[in-house]
Design an enzyme around this catalytic site. Sequence first.
Site, PDB file in Angstrom:
ATOM      1  N   PRO A   1       0.821  -1.210   0.000  1.00  0.00           N
ATOM      2  CA  PRO A   1       0.000   0.000   0.000  1.00  0.00           C
ATOM      3  C   PRO A   1       0.856   1.260   0.000  1.00  0.00           C
ATOM      4  O   PRO A   1       1.899   1.304   0.652  1.00  0.00           O
ATOM      5  CB  PRO A   1      -0.784  -0.106   1.306  1.00  0.00           C
ATOM      6  N   GLY A   2       0.457   2.246  -0.740  1.00  0.00           N
ATOM      7  CA  GLY A   2       1.146   3.537  -0.734  1.00  0.00           C
ATOM      8  C   GLY A   2       0.156   4.618  -0.353  1.00  0.00           C
ATOM      9  O   GLY A   2       0.079   5.054   0.800  1.00  0.00           O
ATOM     10  N   ARG A   3      -0.651   4.993  -1.330  1.00  0.00           N
ATOM     11  CA  ARG A   3      -1.595   6.102  -1.157  1.00  0.00           C
ATOM     12  C   ARG A   3      -2.494   5.934   0.065  1.00  0.00           C
ATOM     13  O   ARG A   3      -2.746   6.891   0.787  1.00  0.00           O
ATOM     14  CB  ARG A   3      -2.470   6.180  -2.412  1.00  0.00           C
TER      15      ARG A   3
ATOM     16  N   ARG B   1      -0.265  16.359  -9.635  1.00  0.00           N
ATOM     17  CA  ARG B   1      -1.406  15.475  -9.919  1.00  0.00           C
ATOM     18  C   ARG B   1      -2.551  16.157 -10.676  1.00  0.00           C
ATOM     19  O   ARG B   1      -3.097  15.568 -11.620  1.00  0.00           O
ATOM     20  CB  ARG B   1      -1.932  14.827  -8.626  1.00  0.00           C
TER      21      ARG B   1
ATOM     22  N   CYS C   1       4.991  28.805 -16.365  1.00  0.00           N
ATOM     23  CA  CYS C   1       4.581  29.303 -17.678  1.00  0.00           C
ATOM     24  C   CYS C   1       3.914  28.227 -18.514  1.00  0.00           C
ATOM     25  O   CYS C   1       4.444  27.808 -19.553  1.00  0.00           O
ATOM     26  CB  CYS C   1       5.806  29.853 -18.394  1.00  0.00           C
ATOM     27  N   GLU C   2       2.794  27.734 -18.054  1.00  0.00           N
ATOM     28  CA  GLU C   2       2.023  26.729 -18.788  1.00  0.00           C
ATOM     29  C   GLU C   2       0.574  26.863 -18.353  1.00  0.00           C
ATOM     30  O   GLU C   2       0.310  26.983 -17.154  1.00  0.00           O
ATOM     31  CB  GLU C   2       2.450  25.305 -18.407  1.00  0.00           C
TER      32      GLU C   2
ATOM     33  N   TYR D   1       2.280  10.794  -3.787  1.00  0.00           N
ATOM     34  CA  TYR D   1       2.518  11.150  -5.187  1.00  0.00           C
ATOM     35  C   TYR D   1       2.475  12.658  -5.403  1.00  0.00           C
ATOM     36  O   TYR D   1       1.979  13.124  -6.428  1.00  0.00           O
ATOM     37  CB  TYR D   1       1.514  10.428  -6.103  1.00  0.00           C
TER      38      TYR D   1
HETATM   39  N1  LLP Z   1       2.907  -1.725  -6.036  1.00  0.00           N
HETATM   40  C1  LLP Z   1       3.202  -1.438  -7.308  1.00  0.00           C
HETATM   41  C2  LLP Z   1       3.878  -2.452  -8.118  1.00  0.00           C
HETATM   42  C3  LLP Z   1       2.880  -0.186  -7.838  1.00  0.00           C
HETATM   43  O1  LLP Z   1       3.181   0.074  -9.110  1.00  0.00           O
HETATM   44  C4  LLP Z   1       2.240   0.784  -7.032  1.00  0.00           C
HETATM   45  C5  LLP Z   1       1.909   2.101  -7.565  1.00  0.00           C
HETATM   46  C6  LLP Z   1       1.953   0.449  -5.701  1.00  0.00           C
HETATM   47  C7  LLP Z   1       2.295  -0.812  -5.239  1.00  0.00           C
HETATM   48  C8  LLP Z   1       1.304   1.395  -4.747  1.00  0.00           C
HETATM   49  O2  LLP Z   1       0.013   1.694  -5.146  1.00  0.00           O
HETATM   50  P1  LLP Z   1      -0.970   2.541  -4.216  1.00  0.00           P
HETATM   51  O3  LLP Z   1      -1.274   1.698  -2.987  1.00  0.00           O
HETATM   52  O4  LLP Z   1      -0.292   3.798  -3.853  1.00  0.00           O
HETATM   53  O5  LLP Z   1      -2.169   2.767  -5.056  1.00  0.00           O
HETATM   54  N2  LLP Z   1       1.223   8.812  -9.538  1.00  0.00           N
HETATM   55  C9  LLP Z   1      -0.106   8.228  -9.511  1.00  0.00           C
HETATM   56  C10 LLP Z   1      -0.107   6.871  -8.881  1.00  0.00           C
HETATM   57  C11 LLP Z   1       0.855   5.903  -9.535  1.00  0.00           C
HETATM   58  C12 LLP Z   1       0.856   4.548  -8.876  1.00  0.00           C
HETATM   59  C13 LLP Z   1       2.025   3.749  -9.358  1.00  0.00           C
HETATM   60  N3  LLP Z   1       2.149   2.455  -8.757  1.00  0.00           N
HETATM   61  C14 LLP Z   1      -1.047   9.190  -8.786  1.00  0.00           C
HETATM   62  O6  LLP Z   1      -0.600  10.263  -8.367  1.00  0.00           O
HETATM   63  O7  LLP Z   1      -2.230   8.918  -8.677  1.00  0.00           O
END
Ligand code: LLP
Length: 424
Positions: free
Chosen positions: A275-277, A313, A343-344, A372
């Site tokens: 998990p990230g987000r 984002r 400037c965009e 992110y």
């Molecule tokens: N594992 C893998 C292999 C991944 O590619 C990702 C995210 C995660 C875990 C974590 O995913 P999460 O739990 O955070 O959904 N920049 C984009 C999000 C890109 C996600 C890339 N991969 C944004 O700002 O929405």
Amino acid sequence: MHFFGYKGKKFYAEGVSVERIAKEAGTPVFIYSHRTLARHFKAFESAFKKVPHLVCYSVKANSNTAVLKTFASMGGGFDIVSAGELFRVIRAGGDPSKTVFSGVGKRDEEIEYALKTGILMLNSESPQELRAIDRIAGRLKKKAGVAIRVNPDVDPLTHPYISTGLKENKFGVETEEAVREYVYAKEGLENLDLIGVDCHIGSQITELSPFTDALKKTRALIGVLRKEGIAVRYLNMGGGLGITYREENPPHPSAYGEEVLRQTRGLDVTLIFEPGRNIVGNAGVLATRVIYTKKGSRKNFIITDAAMNDLPRPSLYGSYHAIKPVVVSGPADVVADVVGPICESGDFLAKGRELPAVKPGDLLAIMSAGAYCFSMSSNYNSRPRPAEVMVKGSEFFVIRKRETMEDLVRGEVLPRRLFPGKGD
Ligand code: LLP
């Protein structure tokens, strides 16, 4: 649940007013709440407390070493996608033996670095990569823990840029090919330890059904592999669980956990999650100061000192981030685009947003900026990147200094022979 909110008219991060942080640390500034990070991590952990599991926080979401240390000290593992992220994990005191390495294009030296540190496993995303891992492990006289990332062809019902589990996406290998690869590797690639199956279908997923579909498919795959004599011990379901930016109503980690446990009952694996987000997204805000306001005949603009380089984002995905006045002055009475100085025309943080009338010098808090945001920031337009601070209770700490002008040109070289001077 997070620990940002109003006390009277003032917006607080835990026990510290955002106004004070902005005054002392300057703006724009990312503010993370330690208590929120810990709470979200624990919520994820406890959803799986009944079964063997490992929560590998996805470093790319927010890679500040103080954030990583927060999870490392709670026993967390890590999901990395580059040698740089592994370096950060180690710097933060993270445990390589609880670290998994994903990504479609790992270079030889990255694989070597990972194997030397003793990471738990590499998630291999192609037949060529599987052979590269075997070759490098052989040279190092090591056995590499490996999972093959399968692409289950499941629609995660999310933004196309962050959907990863469809056949047209670059990630993983298709199920039938994965079976062939596991069997081939078991016979022919003796430096691999085929311990896992890996599957990540996308990000900001707000329903359970895509996870259920992916779990059913990976469960079936594990059955097939075991019949082939491959002793799969880990099932890595990746990350992807979404958060509320506006009105989304994603499942709570506990509901996600119940579904995962239902679908994996009796499977006899250690579950891994990335998990990230879900953990960091709502644990951070970006505080920014209004530089000017401007009235056009069609639109009003609020020009802030934060821009798309700091928080990309909205420009990249059209994402919505709530915006709150740091000191409430009155009801919402203006509709404006909140834009940065870049400037965009794509440089906006919000479009057509209802806000109280703000004036130059006022502060705004851009919500849900923990995931992110800083990790995708850049120096575009030669803008030094913001400071990051962590609040804990009634104290705050700078966990990344604001960049300086010197930082902007660090590493750049003006070779003498390229620019001979008069005396040369
Ligand atoms: N594992 C893998 C292999 C991944 O590619 C990702 C995210 C995660 C875990 C974590 O995913 P999460 O739990 O955070 O959904 N920049 C984009 C999000 C890109 C996600 C890339 N991969 C944004 O700002 O929405």
